[in-house]
Motif scaffolding. Structure first.
Motif, PDB file in Angstrom:
ATOM      1  N   LYS A   1       0.828  -1.211   0.000  1.00 45.02           N
ATOM      2  CA  LYS A   1       0.000   0.000   0.000  1.00 45.02           C
ATOM      3  C   LYS A   1       0.861   1.260   0.000  1.00 45.02           C
ATOM      4  O   LYS A   1       0.484   2.280  -0.578  1.00 45.02           O
ATOM      5  CB  LYS A   1      -0.945  -0.010   1.206  1.00 45.02           C
ATOM      6  N   ALA A   2       2.006   1.169   0.690  1.00 50.87           N
ATOM      7  CA  ALA A   2       2.909   2.328   0.742  1.00 50.87           C
ATOM      8  C   ALA A   2       3.864   2.375  -0.443  1.00 50.87           C
ATOM      9  O   ALA A   2       4.730   3.255  -0.499  1.00 50.87           O
ATOM     10  CB  ALA A   2       3.708   2.294   2.046  1.00 50.87           C
ATOM     11  N   GLU A   3       3.719   1.438  -1.373  1.00 50.48           N
ATOM     12  CA  GLU A   3       4.568   1.341  -2.575  1.00 50.48           C
ATOM     13  C   GLU A   3       6.043   1.208  -2.204  1.00 50.48           C
ATOM     14  O   GLU A   3       6.918   1.861  -2.778  1.00 50.48           O
ATOM     15  CB  GLU A   3       4.354   2.563  -3.484  1.00 50.48           C
ATOM     16  N   LEU A   4       6.299   0.329  -1.242  1.00 50.62           N
ATOM     17  CA  LEU A   4       7.661   0.091  -0.776  1.00 50.62           C
ATOM     18  C   LEU A   4       8.185  -1.281  -1.163  1.00 50.62           C
ATOM     19  O   LEU A   4       9.347  -1.600  -0.858  1.00 50.62           O
ATOM     20  CB  LEU A   4       7.725   0.232   0.756  1.00 50.62           C
ATOM     21  N   LEU A   5       7.368  -2.109  -1.796  1.00 49.16           N
ATOM     22  CA  LEU A   5       7.832  -3.439  -2.187  1.00 49.16           C
ATOM     23  C   LEU A   5       8.827  -3.323  -3.337  1.00 49.16           C
ATOM     24  O   LEU A   5       8.591  -2.591  -4.307  1.00 49.16           O
ATOM     25  CB  LEU A   5       6.654  -4.315  -2.617  1.00 49.16           C
ATOM     26  N   PRO A   6       9.935  -4.040  -3.258  1.00 47.33           N
ATOM     27  CA  PRO A   6      10.921  -3.985  -4.354  1.00 47.33           C
ATOM     28  C   PRO A   6      10.319  -4.315  -5.716  1.00 47.33           C
ATOM     29  O   PRO A   6      10.700  -3.698  -6.725  1.00 47.33           O
ATOM     30  CB  PRO A   6      11.962  -5.028  -3.929  1.00 47.33           C
ATOM     31  N   GLU A   7       9.392  -5.247  -5.766  1.00 49.14           N
ATOM     32  CA  GLU A   7       8.831  -5.661  -7.049  1.00 49.14           C
ATOM     33  C   GLU A   7       8.013  -4.556  -7.710  1.00 49.14           C
ATOM     34  O   GLU A   7       7.759  -4.589  -8.919  1.00 49.14           O
ATOM     35  CB  GLU A   7       7.956  -6.898  -6.874  1.00 49.14           C
ATOM     36  N   GLN A   8       7.600  -3.551  -6.925  1.00 52.14           N
ATOM     37  CA  GLN A   8       6.832  -2.448  -7.498  1.00 52.14           C
ATOM     38  C   GLN A   8       7.721  -1.461  -8.256  1.00 52.14           C
ATOM     39  O   GLN A   8       7.221  -0.638  -9.017  1.00 52.14           O
ATOM     40  CB  GLN A   8       6.065  -1.722  -6.393  1.00 52.14           C
ATOM     41  N   GLY A   9       9.034  -1.549  -8.014  1.00 54.39           N
ATOM     42  CA  GLY A   9       9.975  -0.736  -8.774  1.00 54.39           C
ATOM     43  C   GLY A   9       9.958   0.742  -8.443  1.00 54.39           C
ATOM     44  O   GLY A   9      10.404   1.559  -9.248  1.00 54.39           O
ATOM     45  N   ILE A  10       9.444   1.109  -7.273  1.00 51.73           N
ATOM     46  CA  ILE A  10       9.365   2.531  -6.895  1.00 51.73           C
ATOM     47  C   ILE A  10      10.399   2.849  -5.813  1.00 51.73           C
ATOM     48  O   ILE A  10      11.244   3.734  -5.983  1.00 51.73           O
ATOM     49  CB  ILE A  10       7.947   2.885  -6.418  1.00 51.73           C
ATOM     50  N   ALA A  11      10.345   2.132  -4.694  1.00 50.52           N
ATOM     51  CA  ALA A  11      11.312   2.338  -3.616  1.00 50.52           C
ATOM     52  C   ALA A  11      12.622   1.633  -3.955  1.00 50.52           C
ATOM     53  O   ALA A  11      12.642   0.622  -4.672  1.00 50.52           O
ATOM     54  CB  ALA A  11      10.746   1.793  -2.298  1.00 50.52           C
ATOM     55  N   ASP A  12      13.720   2.172  -3.441  1.00 54.47           N
ATOM     56  CA  ASP A  12      15.012   1.523  -3.632  1.00 54.47           C
ATOM     57  C   ASP A  12      15.042   0.193  -2.891  1.00 54.47           C
ATOM     58  O   ASP A  12      14.395   0.015  -1.854  1.00 54.47           O
ATOM     59  CB  ASP A  12      16.141   2.423  -3.119  1.00 54.47           C
ATOM     60  N   ALA A  13      15.799  -0.731  -3.428  1.00 56.17           N
ATOM     61  CA  ALA A  13      15.893  -2.072  -2.859  1.00 56.17           C
ATOM     62  C   ALA A  13      17.358  -2.347  -2.511  1.00 56.17           C
ATOM     63  O   ALA A  13      18.265  -1.700  -3.018  1.00 56.17           O
ATOM     64  CB  ALA A  13      15.363  -3.093  -3.863  1.00 56.17           C
ATOM     65  N   PRO A  14      17.613  -3.323  -1.618  1.00 59.02           N
ATOM     66  CA  PRO A  14      16.648  -4.217  -0.985  1.00 59.02           C
ATOM     67  C   PRO A  14      16.123  -3.664   0.333  1.00 59.02           C
ATOM     68  O   PRO A  14      16.662  -2.699   0.875  1.00 59.02           O
ATOM     69  CB  PRO A  14      17.490  -5.469  -0.739  1.00 59.02           C
ATOM     70  N   VAL A  15      15.103  -4.323   0.855  1.00 56.61           N
ATOM     71  CA  VAL A  15      14.586  -4.026   2.187  1.00 56.61           C
ATOM     72  C   VAL A  15      15.522  -4.656   3.211  1.00 56.61           C
ATOM     73  O   VAL A  15      15.981  -5.786   3.037  1.00 56.61           O
ATOM     74  CB  VAL A  15      13.165  -4.578   2.359  1.00 56.61           C
ATOM     75  N   THR A  16      15.800  -3.952   4.289  1.00 58.47           N
ATOM     76  CA  THR A  16      16.606  -4.498   5.387  1.00 58.47           C
ATOM     77  C   THR A  16      15.694  -4.778   6.572  1.00 58.47           C
ATOM     78  O   THR A  16      14.866  -3.934   6.937  1.00 58.47           O
ATOM     79  CB  THR A  16      17.716  -3.522   5.794  1.00 58.47           C
ATOM     80  N   VAL A  17      15.849  -5.953   7.161  1.00 61.32           N
ATOM     81  CA  VAL A  17      15.005  -6.390   8.269  1.00 61.32           C
ATOM     82  C   VAL A  17      15.892  -6.660   9.478  1.00 61.32           C
ATOM     83  O   VAL A  17      16.881  -7.399   9.379  1.00 61.32           O
ATOM     84  CB  VAL A  17      14.207  -7.654   7.909  1.00 61.32           C
ATOM     85  N   ALA A  18      15.532  -6.091  10.614  1.00 59.83           N
ATOM     86  CA  ALA A  18      16.293  -6.282  11.846  1.00 59.83           C
ATOM     87  C   ALA A  18      15.408  -6.903  12.919  1.00 59.83           C
ATOM     88  O   ALA A  18      14.319  -6.393  13.192  1.00 59.83           O
ATOM     89  CB  ALA A  18      16.850  -4.947  12.328  1.00 59.83           C
ATOM     90  N   GLY A  19      15.859  -7.999  13.503  1.00 60.95           N
ATOM     91  CA  GLY A  19      15.153  -8.605  14.626  1.00 60.95           C
ATOM     92  C   GLY A  19      14.092  -9.605  14.251  1.00 60.95           C
ATOM     93  O   GLY A  19      13.408 -10.138  15.133  1.00 60.95           O
ATOM     94  N   TYR A  20      13.921  -9.886  12.977  1.00 62.71           N
ATOM     95  CA  TYR A  20      12.906 -10.838  12.509  1.00 62.71           C
ATOM     96  C   TYR A  20      13.453 -11.491  11.248  1.00 62.71           C
ATOM     97  O   TYR A  20      13.750 -10.801  10.271  1.00 62.71           O
ATOM     98  CB  TYR A  20      11.595 -10.115  12.218  1.00 62.71           C
ATOM     99  N   ALA A  21      13.611 -12.811  11.275  1.00 59.88           N
ATOM    100  CA  ALA A  21      14.308 -13.483  10.171  1.00 59.88           C
ATOM    101  C   ALA A  21      13.523 -14.659   9.607  1.00 59.88           C
ATOM    102  O   ALA A  21      14.110 -15.601   9.084  1.00 59.88           O
ATOM    103  CB  ALA A  21      15.683 -13.964  10.650  1.00 59.88           C
ATOM    104  N   GLU A  22      12.197 -14.612   9.688  1.00 62.36           N
ATOM    105  CA  GLU A  22      11.410 -15.733   9.196  1.00 62.36           C
ATOM    106  C   GLU A  22      11.428 -15.784   7.667  1.00 62.36           C
ATOM    107  O   GLU A  22      11.322 -14.754   6.995  1.00 62.36           O
ATOM    108  CB  GLU A  22       9.976 -15.646   9.704  1.00 62.36           C
TER     109      GLU A  22
END
Length: 557
Positions: free
Chosen positions: A446-467
């Protein structure tokens, strides 16, 4: 209606109805399913169909078979960029359908088409198989290929004892089942078949009928199916796959309870009434049939299929609930055999009591899920699931006591399938605290932050959750790192996901980068893989002044 191909086809349809609703509705599961799906997605992205990888880490645990099947399914029905988990689950559903069909086909040679249909339908409706049918990993396919191999072997055994002709297809299907099963999960399918053959030879004291297996051609089939990948992965990893698979995965399971999955002998037997539900209804009658009618060829074959493999898994230090699934077809055969003769009062009452008890327990479990992870709005989904599951045990038990075993054996699976479908497709997806990764993906989309949407820079960094489910949702390049790395991502105008426990360190690191983060949403839930409550905060980079305290501008998704 159950003659010829119709019986196996109807049994497969029961398995289809049991697995399909959850296959479509349930979000990606942690941890095994999402690891398998992510590894398959990477195969399709890299076009490397030899070496299995999860992100940058080689995954040298299981052979490649399930990944090839999933890759074919995704290529036909979807694509890896869409990350649609249902496409990765289709091989598991087909494996469950194959298991039910093969069970019906094999049982019909001994007990007749009607009993064969009931055997396949009871197997397809079991809680364990219908659950594995909606999970994108190896076990439903293993059950299907192993059951096919044992059913083909049984056809040859029946023919040698005056049963119907097996035809050329029986030995061919045996070797195909063994080969594909080996490519799916290594030595399990050959082990089940070898133990059954050894037990039959010991009980019969004759083995001439085994010549019908065409061993030379069988070896050629196994090498043709398994050999190319085995050679390719040996060359590609310089033998590393085999040392890791055998020494790092198989050996620890034989030596002790791997990854905290140890349990004492009897574990599988203790859980079987609930995992085999609603076939639980027929378990006492199946046991009596095995005890009293063991000289009959079909009953003897089922015993030799079931007992040695079950004992191996009971003796194995590492125990997971799905390990004994390749033997469920033998239990279904014994249950179907019991239906071909009058069932004694003791077996009928015991079966009815067990089915009623575990049906009520499953019904209570459905309602407990609402109390623990849902709210009153989820009751319209939970109540029908509870009624169907409880009804499978209670109505089936009533019919069994009233001396209508065939009707009971048809009614209980029908209600069980309806209960399982309602539970997995109706209730489970509504239990929002359990689906942290799916909710993060929704918020970021919804916030257009998914890498596949090609809008926000990638990659996403995740801290504290590694599922793995979050890696599958956000894409292969996703960084599973610490709060400093998340702060660096914000400074580089990349999104970050930070678990609440890492929040203080994240803010401190942001100050060092003189960066400012904008909180998109805070998502509360449960990481059911380890039982920890979590709050995942989704951030995006905010231009402007040096880092200040981020204000919560997003709601609870």
């Amino acid at each position: 209606m159950s003659r010829g191909w119709r019986g196996p086809a109807l049994a497969a349809f029961v398995a289809f109805l049991a697995g399909l609703p959850g296959l479509v509705a349930v979000p990606p599961l942690d941890r095994d399913e999402s690891r398998f799906a992510q590894a398959t997605a990477q195969m399709l992205e890299s076009r490397d169909f030899t070496v299995i990888r999860y992100q940058e880490e080689p995954r040298f645990k299981k052979p490649v078979g399930i990944h090839w099947l999933q890759a074919a399914s995704v290529s036909l029905f979807s694509n890896p960029e869409d990350r649609q988990i249902w496409a990765y689950r289709i091989p598991s559903l087909l494996g469950a359908m194959l298991a039910a069909a093969a069970c019906a086909w094999g049982a019909a040679a001994f007990f007749g088409p009607s009993a064969g249909l009931l055997a396949g339908a009871m197997l397809g409706a079991t809680f364990m198989l219908s659950t594995e049918a909606l999970i994108a990993k190896t076990d439903a396919v293993l059950c299907g290929t192993t059951t096919l191999a044992l059913a083909a072997l049984a056809r040859l055994y029946a023919e040698a004892r005056g049963g119907p002709p097996s035809g050329r297809r029986a030995w061919l299907l045996f070797w195909i089942g063994i080969s594909v099963g080996t490519l799916d999960k290594g030595p399990v399918a050959p082990m089940v078949a070898a133990l059954a053959i050894a037990a039959l030879c010991a009980m019969d004291r004759k083995a001439a009928w085994l010549g019908r297996l065409n061993w030379v051609w069988g070896a050629i089939i196994v090498v043709a199916i398994c050999g190319p990948w085995a050679w390719a992965v040996t060359v590609a990893t310089d033998g590393g796959f085999w040392s890791k698979a055998l020494g790092g995965d198989l050996a620890p399971k034989l030596a002790g309870g791997q990854e905290t999955h140890g349990a004492p002998p009897g574990y599988h037997a203790l859980l079987s009434p609930i995992l085999m539900f609603p076939m639980t209804l027929m378990l006492p009658a199946a046991a009596v049939t095995a005890w009293k009618r063991w000289r009959e060829p079909g009953v003897r074959f089922a015993i030799c299929w079931l007992v040695p493999t079950w004992l191996v898994f009971e003796a194995l230090p590492t125990k997971l609930v799905h390990y004994t699934l390749p033997t469920y077809g033998a239990v279904a055969w014994l249950a179907a055999a019991a239906l071909t003769a009058p069932i004694g009062k003791g077996a009928r009452w015991t079966g009815a009591a067990m089915a009623g008890l575990f049906g009520v327990l499953l019904a209570g479990g459905a309602l407990y899920l609402v109390k623990a992870y849902g709210d009153a709005s989820d009751l319209p989904a939970a109540i029908p699931a509870a009624l169907f599951l409880g009804g499978a045990g209670l109505v089936g038990g009533y019919m069994l006591v009233r001396q209508a075993p065939p009707r009971a054996a048809m009614t209980a699976p029908a209600l069980g399938v309806a209960g399982h479908a309602t539970l997995t497709a109706g209730l489970a997806p509504r239990l929002r605290p359990l689906w942290l990764s799916a909710r993060v993906e929704t918020v970021m989309a919804k916030a257009e932050l998914l890498p596949e949407q090609g809008i926000a820079d990638a990659p996403v960094t995740v801290a504290g959750y590694a599922e793995p489910s979050l890696v599958f949702a956000l894409g292969t390049p996703t960084e599973l790192a610490g709060p400093e790395d998340a702060a660096q991502a914000i400074s580089e105008h990349r999104p970050a996901v930070v678990e609440q426990r890492e929040e203080a360190n994240f803010e401190k690191a942001l100050a060092g980068y003189r960066a400012r983060a904008h909180l998109v949403a805070a998502i509360k839930g449960l990481d059911y893989s380890d039982g920890k409550k979590m709050t995942l905060r989704v951030y995006e980079a905010a231009p402007g002044s040096p880092q200040t305290d981020a204000q919560e501008t997003g709601g609870q998704p």
